[in-house]
Motif scaffolding. Structure first.
Motif, PDB file in Angstrom:
ATOM      1  N   GLU A  70       0.815  -1.218   0.000  1.00 17.67           N
ATOM      2  CA  GLU A  70       0.000   0.000   0.000  1.00 17.67           C
ATOM      3  C   GLU A  70       0.851   1.271   0.000  1.00 17.67           C
ATOM      4  O   GLU A  70       0.430   2.292  -0.528  1.00 17.67           O
ATOM      5  N   ALA A  71       2.052   1.220   0.583  1.00 18.87           N
ATOM      6  CA  ALA A  71       2.954   2.378   0.640  1.00 18.87           C
ATOM      7  C   ALA A  71       3.841   2.477  -0.604  1.00 18.87           C
ATOM      8  O   ALA A  71       4.698   3.349  -0.669  1.00 18.87           O
ATOM      9  N   ARG A  72       3.649   1.589  -1.578  1.00 22.42           N
ATOM     10  CA  ARG A  72       4.454   1.529  -2.806  1.00 22.42           C
ATOM     11  C   ARG A  72       5.928   1.271  -2.512  1.00 22.42           C
ATOM     12  O   ARG A  72       6.804   1.712  -3.247  1.00 22.42           O
ATOM     13  N   LEU A  73       6.200   0.570  -1.440  1.00 23.37           N
ATOM     14  CA  LEU A  73       7.555   0.099  -1.149  1.00 23.37           C
ATOM     15  C   LEU A  73       7.597  -1.355  -1.624  1.00 23.37           C
ATOM     16  O   LEU A  73       7.527  -2.294  -0.851  1.00 23.37           O
ATOM     17  N   TYR A  74       7.675  -1.504  -2.945  1.00 18.93           N
ATOM     18  CA  TYR A  74       7.503  -2.813  -3.571  1.00 18.93           C
ATOM     19  C   TYR A  74       8.599  -3.803  -3.194  1.00 18.93           C
ATOM     20  O   TYR A  74       8.334  -4.990  -3.035  1.00 18.93           O
ATOM     21  N   SER A  75       9.812  -3.313  -3.057  1.00 23.05           N
ATOM     22  CA  SER A  75      10.885  -4.226  -2.647  1.00 23.05           C
ATOM     23  C   SER A  75      10.628  -4.751  -1.242  1.00 23.05           C
ATOM     24  O   SER A  75      10.864  -5.918  -0.953  1.00 23.05           O
ATOM     25  N   ASP A  76      10.133  -3.879  -0.368  1.00 25.04           N
ATOM     26  CA  ASP A  76       9.803  -4.330   0.988  1.00 25.04           C
ATOM     27  C   ASP A  76       8.627  -5.301   0.973  1.00 25.04           C
ATOM     28  O   ASP A  76       8.599  -6.257   1.752  1.00 25.04           O
ATOM     29  N   ALA A  77       7.640  -5.067   0.114  1.00 27.10           N
ATOM     30  CA  ALA A  77       6.513  -5.994   0.006  1.00 27.10           C
ATOM     31  C   ALA A  77       6.996  -7.358  -0.484  1.00 27.10           C
ATOM     32  O   ALA A  77       6.619  -8.397   0.059  1.00 27.10           O
ATOM     33  N   LEU A  78       7.855  -7.349  -1.504  1.00 29.24           N
ATOM     34  CA  LEU A  78       8.434  -8.593  -2.015  1.00 29.24           C
ATOM     35  C   LEU A  78       9.285  -9.276  -0.947  1.00 29.24           C
ATOM     36  O   LEU A  78       9.256 -10.507  -0.813  1.00 29.24           O
ATOM     37  N   LEU A  79      10.000  -8.473  -0.188  1.00 31.85           N
ATOM     38  CA  LEU A  79      10.828  -9.006   0.892  1.00 31.85           C
ATOM     39  C   LEU A  79      10.004  -9.862   1.850  1.00 31.85           C
ATOM     40  O   LEU A  79      10.457 -10.907   2.311  1.00 31.85           O
ATOM     41  N   GLN A  80       8.784  -9.437   2.135  1.00 30.21           N
ATOM     42  CA  GLN A  80       7.941 -10.183   3.073  1.00 30.21           C
ATOM     43  C   GLN A  80       7.642 -11.587   2.555  1.00 30.21           C
ATOM     44  O   GLN A  80       7.539 -12.534   3.338  1.00 30.21           O
ATOM     45  N   LEU A  81       7.515 -11.723   1.228  1.00 33.92           N
ATOM     46  CA  LEU A  81       7.285 -13.059   0.654  1.00 33.92           C
ATOM     47  C   LEU A  81       8.512 -13.952   0.846  1.00 33.92           C
ATOM     48  O   LEU A  81       8.388 -15.128   1.190  1.00 33.92           O
ATOM     49  N   PHE A  82       9.697 -13.367   0.643  1.00 33.99           N
ATOM     50  CA  PHE A  82      10.928 -14.121   0.892  1.00 33.99           C
ATOM     51  C   PHE A  82      11.055 -14.454   2.377  1.00 33.99           C
ATOM     52  O   PHE A  82      11.458 -15.557   2.744  1.00 33.99           O
ATOM     53  N   PHE A  83      10.721 -13.468   3.231  1.00 31.49           N
ATOM     54  CA  PHE A  83      10.762 -13.707   4.674  1.00 31.49           C
ATOM     55  C   PHE A  83       9.860 -14.879   5.043  1.00 31.49           C
ATOM     56  O   PHE A  83      10.204 -15.687   5.899  1.00 31.49           O
ATOM     57  N   PHE A  84       8.679 -14.935   4.427  1.00 35.75           N
ATOM     58  CA  PHE A  84       7.741 -16.014   4.713  1.00 35.75           C
ATOM     59  C   PHE A  84       8.420 -17.362   4.492  1.00 35.75           C
ATOM     60  O   PHE A  84       8.353 -18.253   5.344  1.00 35.75           O
ATOM     61  N   ALA A  85       9.102 -17.501   3.360  1.00 33.85           N
ATOM     62  CA  ALA A  85       9.775 -18.763   3.041  1.00 33.85           C
ATOM     63  C   ALA A  85      10.932 -19.031   4.005  1.00 33.85           C
ATOM     64  O   ALA A  85      11.099 -20.158   4.489  1.00 33.85           O
ATOM     65  N   ILE A  86      11.722 -18.009   4.300  1.00 36.34           N
ATOM     66  CA  ILE A  86      12.865 -18.206   5.200  1.00 36.34           C
ATOM     67  C   ILE A  86      12.387 -18.475   6.625  1.00 36.34           C
ATOM     68  O   ILE A  86      12.988 -19.275   7.347  1.00 36.34           O
ATOM     69  N   GLN A  87      11.281 -17.835   7.028  1.00 35.88           N
ATOM     70  CA  GLN A  87      10.720 -18.100   8.355  1.00 35.88           C
ATOM     71  C   GLN A  87      10.305 -19.570   8.463  1.00 35.88           C
ATOM     72  O   GLN A  87      10.559 -20.223   9.473  1.00 35.88           O
ATOM     73  N   ALA A  88       9.660 -20.073   7.413  1.00 35.01           N
ATOM     74  CA  ALA A  88       9.249 -21.483   7.421  1.00 35.01           C
ATOM     75  C   ALA A  88      10.477 -22.391   7.503  1.00 35.01           C
ATOM     76  O   ALA A  88      10.496 -23.377   8.256  1.00 35.01           O
ATOM     77  N   TYR A  89      11.528 -22.055   6.733  1.00 36.28           N
ATOM     78  CA  TYR A  89      12.763 -22.832   6.787  1.00 36.28           C
ATOM     79  C   TYR A  89      13.386 -22.770   8.184  1.00 36.28           C
ATOM     80  O   TYR A  89      13.811 -23.792   8.731  1.00 36.28           O
ATOM     81  N   GLY A  90      13.476 -21.571   8.760  1.00 34.62           N
ATOM     82  CA  GLY A  90      14.065 -21.411  10.090  1.00 34.62           C
ATOM     83  C   GLY A  90      13.320 -22.235  11.133  1.00 34.62           C
ATOM     84  O   GLY A  90      13.929 -22.879  11.992  1.00 34.62           O
TER      85      GLY A  90
END
Length: 197
Positions: A43-63
Motif C-alpha cells: 500500500e505504501a508503494r515500497l515494492y521491494s519491501d513488500a516482495l521481501l515479506q514473501l521471501f521472509f515467509f519462506a525463510i521463516q518457514a525454513y528457520g
C-alpha cells in the motif's frame, strides 16, 4: 496508520523477543507478522519491501523447520529429541562474501526498480530487501552476524519508513535496533558458553 501496521508492529516485537531468547515460537509469530507487513508495504508503494515479506515467509518457514530439526549426532543420525542448535560465527571470508554479494544485488535490484516501477526510494528500498534477506538467512542458520546485519538494516529502514510517513513502522524499527543489540549480546554469551569461555 492501519490495523495491519499496528498488528504487524506488535507481532514484530514479540517475534524478535522470542528470537533473542532462541525460542522456536519466534518463527510462526514471524510468519504472521510478515504476511501483515506485505500488505502494509504494498500500500505504501515500497515494492521491494513488500516482495521481501514473501521471501521472509519462506525463510521463516525454513528457520522454523531447521530449528525444530536440531543437530545431528556425529554419525549423521538425527537424535530422537533434537538438540538445540548452537550459535556459530562466520569466518571473515564469509562476512566479506555476504557484504560483497549484498552490495552487488542492492545496486542491481535498486536500478531495476528505479527504471521499471514507480517505487518510492528504490535504492534504499533495495538495500533493505537484500540485506534483510541476508540477515534473515544468517538468523535461520543461527549465525551471530545476523544481529549486526539487522542493526544496519534497521538504521536504514528507520529513515525510509519515516520518509514514507510510516511513523509507527519507523518506531518499530527503532525498537528492532535496540532488540538487535540485545540479541547480539545474548547470542554472543551463548556462543561463549558453547565454546567453554
Amino acid at each position: 496508520m492501519s490495523i495491519y501496521e499496528i498488528l504487524g508492529t506488535v507481532l514484530g516485537i514479540v517475534g524478535v523477543w522470542l528470537m533473542i531468547r532462541q525460542n522456536v515460537w519466534g518463527w510462526p509469530v514471524g510468519i504472521v507478522q510478515v504476511a501483515l507487513y506485505a500488505w502494509v508495504f504494498y500500500e505504501a508503494r515500497l515494492y521491494s519491501d513488500a516482495l521481501l515479506q514473501l521471501f521472509f515467509f519462506a525463510i521463516q518457514a525454513y528457520g522454523w523447520w531447521h530449528w525444530l530439526r536440531g543437530e545431528k549426532d556425529e554419525g549423521g543420525v538425527t537424535r530422537t529429541q533434537p538438540a538445540a542448535l548452537p550459535v556459530t560465527q562466520l569466518r571473515w571470508r564469509g562476512v566479506l562474501g555476504w557484504i560483497g554479494a549484498g552490495a552487488i544485488a542492492t545496486a542491481t535490484w535498486g536500478e531495476l526498480m528505479r527504471r521499471t516501477t514507480d517505487a518510492a526510494l528504490p535504492h534504499w528500498d533495495a538495500f533493505i530487501l537484500v540485506f534483510s534477506l541476508i540477515a534473515q538467512w544468517l538468523q535461520a542458520r543461527k549465525r551471530l552476524e545476523c544481529w549486526a546485519g539487522w542493526m544496519i538494516v534497521n538504521v536504514v529502514a528507520i529513515g525510509v519508513y519515516w520518509a514514507k510517513d510510516l511513523r509507527l513502522t519507523a518506531g518499530l524499527y527503532l525498537v528492532f535496533f535496540g532488540m538487535a543489540v540485545a540479541g547480539h549480546v545474548a547470542w554472543r554469551r551463548s556462543l561463549a558458553t558453547s565454546l567453554g569461555h
